[in-house]
Write a protein that holds these residues in place. Structure first.
Motif, PDB file in Angstrom:
ATOM      1  N   GLU A   1      14.031 -37.253   3.517  1.00  0.00           N
ATOM      2  CA  GLU A   1      12.899 -37.273   3.738  1.00  0.00           C
ATOM      3  C   GLU A   1      12.063 -38.420   4.097  1.00  0.00           C
ATOM      4  O   GLU A   1      11.044 -38.305   5.035  1.00  0.00           O
ATOM      5  N   HIS A   2      12.493 -39.580   3.928  1.00  0.00           N
ATOM      6  CA  HIS A   2      12.222 -40.895   4.171  1.00  0.00           C
ATOM      7  C   HIS A   2      13.816 -41.431   4.882  1.00  0.00           C
ATOM      8  O   HIS A   2      14.599 -42.170   4.066  1.00  0.00           O
TER       9      HIS A   2
ATOM     10  N   ASP B   1      13.204 -39.850  -8.487  1.00  0.00           N
ATOM     11  CA  ASP B   1      12.704 -38.657  -7.484  1.00  0.00           C
ATOM     12  C   ASP B   1      12.720 -39.486  -6.000  1.00  0.00           C
ATOM     13  O   ASP B   1      13.291 -38.861  -5.071  1.00  0.00           O
ATOM     14  N   LEU B   2      12.327 -40.583  -5.920  1.00  0.00           N
ATOM     15  CA  LEU B   2      12.277 -41.388  -4.633  1.00  0.00           C
ATOM     16  C   LEU B   2      13.646 -41.635  -4.022  1.00  0.00           C
ATOM     17  O   LEU B   2      13.954 -41.180  -2.791  1.00  0.00           O
TER      18      LEU B   2
ATOM     19  N   ALA C   1      17.892 -37.137   0.569  1.00  0.00           N
ATOM     20  CA  ALA C   1      17.477 -35.786   1.200  1.00  0.00           C
ATOM     21  C   ALA C   1      17.060 -35.969   2.753  1.00  0.00           C
ATOM     22  O   ALA C   1      17.049 -34.874   3.329  1.00  0.00           O
TER      23      ALA C   1
ATOM     24  N   ARG D   1      14.736 -38.192  -2.677  1.00  0.00           N
ATOM     25  CA  ARG D   1      14.126 -37.989  -1.547  1.00  0.00           C
ATOM     26  C   ARG D   1      14.574 -38.576  -0.471  1.00  0.00           C
ATOM     27  O   ARG D   1      14.728 -38.236   0.729  1.00  0.00           O
TER      28      ARG D   1
END
Length: 78
Positions: A23-24, A14-15, A21, A18
């Protein structure tokens, strides 16, 4: 709240998603281990195991006393 707890592998996936994508972004800190433990409803040692997977994949790097940061894509491939 999920019916069953996520495994550290699932949390790492999941990380990683992210991070991919955006996100981080690169060179930004991930939330603290405690914050992630609360977010995923798991223990801090479970988050530590997920961090190991991310580091082994070259997605993150640790800064002692400062946290875990997102690696620049391909930066540590050499």
């Amino acid at each position: 709240m999920p019916a069953r707890r996520l495994t550290y592998e699932q949390i790492a996936e999941d990380l990683a998603a992210r991070i991919a994508a955006g996100e981080h972004p690169p060179h930004t800190a991930l939330p603290s281990m405690r914050e992630l433990a609360i977010l995923y409803s798991v223990s801090v040692p479970t988050i530590q195991k997920a961090h190991i997977i991310l580091r082994e994949r070259g997605l993150t790097y640790g800064v002692p006393g400062a946290g875990v940061y997102v690696e620049e894509r391909g930066e540590r491939d050499s």
